[in-house]
Motif scaffolding. Sequence first.
Motif, PDB file in Angstrom:
ATOM      1  N   MET A   1     -15.632  -1.702  -0.387  1.00 33.13           N
ATOM      2  CA  MET A   1     -14.647  -1.736  -1.307  1.00 33.13           C
ATOM      3  C   MET A   1     -14.283  -0.347  -2.020  1.00 33.13           C
ATOM      4  O   MET A   1     -13.064  -0.206  -2.315  1.00 33.13           O
ATOM      5  N   LYS A   2     -15.361   0.664  -2.016  1.00 40.92           N
ATOM      6  CA  LYS A   2     -15.058   1.710  -2.471  1.00 40.92           C
ATOM      7  C   LYS A   2     -14.241   2.760  -1.570  1.00 40.92           C
ATOM      8  O   LYS A   2     -13.376   3.450  -1.835  1.00 40.92           O
ATOM      9  N   ARG A   3     -14.543   2.454  -0.295  1.00 42.26           N
ATOM     10  CA  ARG A   3     -13.674   3.134   0.747  1.00 42.26           C
ATOM     11  C   ARG A   3     -12.344   2.867   0.727  1.00 42.26           C
ATOM     12  O   ARG A   3     -11.388   3.518   0.783  1.00 42.26           O
ATOM     13  N   LEU A   4     -12.002   1.488   0.356  1.00 46.23           N
ATOM     14  CA  LEU A   4     -10.602   0.981   0.002  1.00 46.23           C
ATOM     15  C   LEU A   4      -9.833   1.864  -1.091  1.00 46.23           C
ATOM     16  O   LEU A   4      -8.624   2.091  -1.127  1.00 46.23           O
ATOM     17  N   LEU A   5     -10.610   2.317  -2.058  1.00 48.48           N
ATOM     18  CA  LEU A   5     -10.198   3.143  -2.954  1.00 48.48           C
ATOM     19  C   LEU A   5      -9.887   4.562  -2.639  1.00 48.48           C
ATOM     20  O   LEU A   5      -8.900   5.238  -3.019  1.00 48.48           O
ATOM     21  N   VAL A   6     -10.914   4.920  -1.694  1.00 46.52           N
ATOM     22  CA  VAL A   6     -10.407   6.342  -0.848  1.00 46.52           C
ATOM     23  C   VAL A   6      -9.159   6.078  -0.455  1.00 46.52           C
ATOM     24  O   VAL A   6      -8.062   7.160  -0.388  1.00 46.52           O
ATOM     25  N   LYS A   7      -8.989   5.305   0.309  1.00 44.15           N
ATOM     26  CA  LYS A   7      -7.601   4.868   0.993  1.00 44.15           C
ATOM     27  C   LYS A   7      -6.497   4.759  -0.070  1.00 44.15           C
ATOM     28  O   LYS A   7      -5.341   5.299   0.319  1.00 44.15           O
ATOM     29  N   TRP A   8      -6.648   4.273  -1.281  1.00 44.64           N
ATOM     30  CA  TRP A   8      -5.801   4.240  -2.289  1.00 44.64           C
ATOM     31  C   TRP A   8      -5.335   5.432  -2.711  1.00 44.64           C
ATOM     32  O   TRP A   8      -3.998   5.791  -2.906  1.00 44.64           O
ATOM     33  N   GLN A   9      -6.391   6.388  -2.689  1.00 44.48           N
ATOM     34  CA  GLN A   9      -6.033   7.852  -3.037  1.00 44.48           C
ATOM     35  C   GLN A   9      -5.274   8.525  -1.995  1.00 44.48           C
ATOM     36  O   GLN A   9      -4.327   9.363  -2.437  1.00 44.48           O
ATOM     37  N   THR A  10      -5.668   8.318  -0.856  1.00 44.36           N
ATOM     38  CA  THR A  10      -4.655   8.688   0.180  1.00 44.36           C
ATOM     39  C   THR A  10      -3.456   8.369   0.144  1.00 44.36           C
ATOM     40  O   THR A  10      -2.296   9.038   0.308  1.00 44.36           O
ATOM     41  N   ALA A  11      -3.000   6.968  -0.116  1.00 38.54           N
ATOM     42  CA  ALA A  11      -1.667   6.645  -0.495  1.00 38.54           C
ATOM     43  C   ALA A  11      -0.973   7.287  -1.353  1.00 38.54           C
ATOM     44  O   ALA A  11       0.127   7.504  -1.320  1.00 38.54           O
ATOM     45  N   GLN A  12      -1.620   7.660  -2.450  1.00 39.51           N
ATOM     46  CA  GLN A  12      -1.023   8.433  -3.389  1.00 39.51           C
ATOM     47  C   GLN A  12      -0.149   9.927  -2.789  1.00 39.51           C
ATOM     48  O   GLN A  12       0.723  10.155  -3.506  1.00 39.51           O
ATOM     49  N   THR A  13      -0.782  10.271  -1.995  1.00 38.34           N
ATOM     50  CA  THR A  13      -0.195  11.376  -1.232  1.00 38.34           C
ATOM     51  C   THR A  13       0.955  11.445  -0.363  1.00 38.34           C
ATOM     52  O   THR A  13       1.807  11.998   0.045  1.00 38.34           O
ATOM     53  N   LEU A  14       1.185   9.979  -0.155  1.00 40.56           N
ATOM     54  CA  LEU A  14       2.043   9.545   1.091  1.00 40.56           C
ATOM     55  C   LEU A  14       3.374   8.972   0.331  1.00 40.56           C
ATOM     56  O   LEU A  14       4.195   8.989   1.121  1.00 40.56           O
TER      57      LEU A  14
END
Lengths: 618, 350
Positions: A472-485
């Motif tokens: 679940m926390k990794r999915l938040l890391v992905k969410w952070q990545t999404a912010q840059t895209l």
Amino acid sequence: MNKIERINDFVIRFCNVNGSGSASANNLFAKAIFRLGVPVSPKNIFPSNIQGLPTWYEVRINEDGFLGRRGGIDITVAVNSQTLYGDYMDVRPGGYFIYDSTKPLPEKFQRDDISVIGIPLTTLCNEAFSNPKLRQLLKNIIYVGVLSSLLDLDFSVLTEAIKKQFKKKPKLAEPNILALEIGFSYAEEHYPDTCRLSVRKSDKLTDEIMMDGNSALGLGAVYAGATVTGWYPITPSTSVIEAFEKYSNLYRIEEETGRKKVAIIQAEDELAAIGIVIGASWNGARSFTATSGPGISLMAELLGLAYFAEIPVVLIDVQRTGPSTGMPTRTQQSDLLSCGYASHGDTKNILLFPCDPKECFEMGADAFDLAERLQTPIIIMSDLDLGMNDHISAPMRWNNKRKYDRGKVLSADDLENLKETWGRYLDVDGDGICYRTLPGSHPTRGAYFTRGTSHNQYAAYTEESSEYEANMKRLLVKWQTAQTLVPEPRIKIKDPEYNTGLIFYGTSTHAAYESISRFSREGLPINSMRVRAFPFQDEVIDFINNHKTVFIIEQNRDGQLRTMLINEGNIDPAKLQPILNIDGLPVAADFITRAIHASGFIPTPESLQEQHTTGEKQ
Amino acid sequence: MSYSRPGFRHPNEPANDAGYTRRDYEGAVSTLCAGCGHDSTTNAIIQACFELNVEPHRVVKVSGIGCSSKTPAYFLGKSHGFNSVHGRMPSIATGANMANRDLLYIGVSGDGDTASIGMGQFAHALRRNLNLNYICMNNGCYGLTKGQDSATADRGSAGKKGVPNPYESIDLCELAIELGASFVARGFSGDKRQLVPLIKGAMAHNGLAFIDVISPCVTFNNTSSSTKSYHYVREHIEATNAFDFVPLQQEILAHYEEGTSQEITMHDGSIIHLHKADSSKDVTNRLKAVNSLEKEKEKGRLLTGILYVNPEIEETHDIINSTLRPLNTLTEKDLCPGEEILEAINSALR
Ligand SMILES: Cc1ncc(C[n+]2csc(CCOP(=O)(O)OP(=O)(O)O)c2C)c(N)n1
Ligand code: SF4
Ligand SMILES: [Mg+2]
């Protein structure tokens, strides 16, 4: 009486009966203005009905290029007896009221502050044409001819438009041109010098196109290489798929075989529609669907599956007025929360907010790259106004060098040469995005079991708390990545003091910029930010924090973007003043201007108040 | 696609013509209750794939939610699988199949998954004739939620709670035939000799092959008052027809006397030989197929075997005239009309 006197700057409204063939006449009018190089924005205001109920077509003509709704009607063509009186009363003082004088106006039509222009449309039409089916259509064309005279609208532009429209059936062009002439001569003879509104050729428009957002989205999906769609009909999203199908039939036919390079499945409901998208994307095809609010509600469970199992999804939500069936043919921006956080559990979905057809095309295409890169649902938040009305927009662009970003997918060779142990949910790059594999790729490597149940890094079922939490926390890391895209906001700074900021998105854009320009003319600069995506970048939150006062314009009751900003950006609610339009019509510049004044945050110049009276709404 | 033999094989295990041993078709260890009918059905799927020389990685397994829907984890461990959400297996399978028509699709569902929450998707996958092997493991109850009656429970049948089901039951096979399914069969998890060839027949079929497998739930619905118990099914089973499935590559060895058999050539050239006990039965006739089911039901018998086949019919891809190439292999060159065409579209919008 002080007649309204304007060149290339007025609002005209056509009042028709649904199903009476008025659309093509009204489009002809709007297109003619467009072809004269004058910025124009038509809005269809139609009922949830196939035939018989009132429908309005509001056309704003504005040399300055403000294409949102302004509010107020300067000239009306009233051919619907059901709404005649209301339509009559809605005309601004000094305005013009055109009606079918075959029947006289009843007693109570007693205004003396508008110019009443009677044209015996039915009589003229019946005298000239005998075919009853044609009569109904041509009666509408006659009033376009009338307008050509009253507004000094270049007659040849209309006849050219007709000829273009009937290029394949020139026989049909003849009666249409005759109808135009009938209307034109009648008005020339009976109402010379009556109307002080006029349309002049302009150089304001150069390479712009006129298109509806749904067609642009459908075309974007063709360009992006979408090959599978499952869909279920719902206004106002249906024409996205219709456009996708139309363009696919033109550009996706295999030359040698005549077979289609696309699979379009009309599903049994929206659950199946999104299921088809998920199945196809999981199996490596670019896939999408389009729906509206009720469909979003039905799709919620499967969206959660796509989020958790990390499957690309492109979903287009052409929003309409909710809750429930609401006003199905009216516009709103009220699905932000239900899309942004669609599905149970901790789920977040990426949202994109296009504001015009060009952006529909771009985001429609970019969404597929984002979905495959991020392996998650991307929801494009359009609305009825953008989707179904024609808009003037910069032309669509494509670069032939563009390659699709298919994201992190291991090919057969990658699998063959794999050194480390592969885990479907193993974050080897640290960006929260893991490598996926496609069925059938490799005889012994890369197979895994996709599930909506809790899984560990190797896709095995787990109820181990630490593994669940880590995932679940990794999915938040992905969410952070999404912010840059995701697309960055469009910020315009006019006031270096950062006193007042205005936030908006999607179809509020035109009206918002117009309102800002009115304030700017009065010496009150306002900074603006058009939000284009969720998750919000830091600059979105900074914009709010940097201003003393921030207004946020939305077309919903509860301030849904405001709620998301407060929640995601940890913003003090008092900082965000909502300006909320929920009448089901596209938000008007008058409305925004008044609301900002009413808030008391900005001094009220008198001139502004009198110049822009309230908008009418049915 | 490279196709190499799997690395490890037990030296004594016989391999099939594709070079795989039976073990290559197995999956993870089952976590279902000991004796659950679903495990036997799983084994039949493994056996059928082994005998048909299927390449495991060319198979896609899709399921809904339920004990039954967990089974794709327990067979074909070298295949991609997708355990989706309750009742939505058919739509996921539809999307997957649209993306790549070259793989073999096995859809696993339960009677709750199919006959209740997923009834709509079941019906529509059938009418579109998706090329899918749809296996419904039917135990007359919701195993995973602890034994509630499902819509296929017979009226009067009672599970562990002992309360007879007051409602009419849905016969999925009859329904499937009426909805336009092109291959309909019923098997019993306790009769592997019949079930394995049924699954093989389904796999040779081009279009939706539906198999209703009576697959008892030993924990909640194996009581003496249940009509989906091992005992009851064994006592009341009636086979439509004995049949042989002859895969494409194999020589026909058996000899059939005239009039006693019906021969059906499947899409891939395999042949199904039915030995007819009763000449009124014709599995290529929808009306007769439904009549047979109803007649046996009146007698209190449960008809199994191949119930209906229409080998001629078009599957979804043929109906929508999609390319023979897998859509997921098409690239920019195939798909994107390019900037010149976009400029022409722009011009037309001026
Ligand atoms: C939307 C939704 N509702 C309810 C459930 C709970 N649920 C899980 S399995 C199941 C029934 C499964 O029955 P069946 O398909 O017959 O499978 P079996 O366990 O009997 O093999 C239910 C109701 C769920 N997972 N999702
Ligand atoms: S509960 Fe019933 S269906 Fe589920 S595993 Fe146990 S026996 Fe099988
Ligand atoms: Mg069950």
